[in-house]
Design a protein around this motif. Sequence first.
Motif, short mmCIF file in Angstrom:
data_model
loop_
_atom_site.label_atom_id
_atom_site.label_comp_id
_atom_site.label_asym_id
_atom_site.label_seq_id
_atom_site.Cartn_x
_atom_site.Cartn_y
_atom_site.Cartn_z
N VAL A 5 0.84 -1.18 0.00
CA VAL A 5 0.00 0.00 0.00
C VAL A 5 0.88 1.23 0.00
N GLU A 6 0.64 2.12 -0.96
CA GLU A 6 1.40 3.35 -1.10
C GLU A 6 0.74 4.48 -0.32
N SER A 7 1.55 5.39 0.19
CA SER A 7 1.05 6.57 0.87
C SER A 7 2.10 7.66 0.83
N GLY A 8 1.71 8.87 1.21
CA GLY A 8 2.65 9.96 1.34
C GLY A 8 2.59 11.00 0.24
N GLY A 9 1.77 10.78 -0.76
CA GLY A 9 1.65 11.75 -1.83
C GLY A 9 0.92 12.99 -1.39
N GLY A 10 0.92 13.98 -2.26
CA GLY A 10 0.24 15.22 -1.96
C GLY A 10 0.60 16.29 -2.96
N LEU A 11 0.20 17.51 -2.64
CA LEU A 11 0.48 18.67 -3.46
C LEU A 11 1.69 19.40 -2.89
N VAL A 12 2.65 19.67 -3.75
CA VAL A 12 3.87 20.33 -3.32
C VAL A 12 4.32 21.30 -4.40
N GLN A 13 4.96 22.38 -4.00
CA GLN A 13 5.47 23.36 -4.95
C GLN A 13 6.77 22.87 -5.58
N PRO A 14 7.08 23.34 -6.78
CA PRO A 14 8.36 22.98 -7.39
C PRO A 14 9.52 23.28 -6.44
N GLY A 15 10.45 22.34 -6.38
CA GLY A 15 11.57 22.46 -5.47
C GLY A 15 11.32 21.83 -4.12
N GLY A 16 10.10 21.45 -3.86
CA GLY A 16 9.75 20.85 -2.58
C GLY A 16 10.09 19.38 -2.51
N SER A 17 9.72 18.77 -1.40
CA SER A 17 10.04 17.38 -1.13
C SER A 17 8.83 16.63 -0.62
N LEU A 18 8.82 15.35 -0.89
CA LEU A 18 7.85 14.42 -0.35
C LEU A 18 8.55 13.10 -0.08
N ARG A 19 8.06 12.37 0.89
CA ARG A 19 8.52 11.02 1.12
C ARG A 19 7.36 10.06 0.97
N GLY A 116 -1.98 3.27 -5.65
CA GLY A 116 -0.99 4.30 -5.86
C GLY A 116 -1.25 5.51 -4.98
N THR A 117 -0.34 6.47 -5.05
CA THR A 117 -0.50 7.71 -4.32
C THR A 117 -0.18 8.87 -5.25
N GLN A 118 -1.04 9.86 -5.25
CA GLN A 118 -0.93 10.98 -6.18
C GLN A 118 0.10 11.99 -5.70
N VAL A 119 1.01 12.34 -6.59
CA VAL A 119 1.97 13.41 -6.35
C VAL A 119 1.71 14.50 -7.37
N THR A 120 1.44 15.69 -6.90
CA THR A 120 1.20 16.83 -7.77
C THR A 120 2.19 17.93 -7.43
#
Length: 123
Positions: A5-19, A116-120
């Motif tokens: 199961v995937e998690s941790g995605g979200g909305l982030v600005q360019p240059g940002g980070s996600l795990r 899946g998890t959405q990364v935007t």
Amino acid sequence: QLQLVESGGGLVQPGGSLRLSCAASGRSLANNAIGWFRQAPGKEREQVSCINHSGAYKQYADSVKGRFTISRDNAKNMVFLQMNSLKPEDTAVYYCISQDWYGSTCGPPFGYWGQGTQVTVSS
């Protein structure tokens, strides 16, 4: 059966980070190579990274090399994808899945694709 199961995605600005996290259940993932894939709207699914069972070997697509880091914690039954310096072109749904491993190279994925998890990445 191994379930991921995937998690941790979200909305982030360019240059940002996600795990992103890939959590296993059903059984241990310690013997499995795991890959991260992504699929953007209108594009085919592509592999972005993979890691062998022990974590000793890792591979990255050229498009993410130097920005993304794959890791695993077999004691926690999890695999991670640290994504730094994110770009709009990284926008996609990200999936983790078991893969065959041929010596030092990730092979075909096997099993079922999850939600899946959405990364935007957008300003």
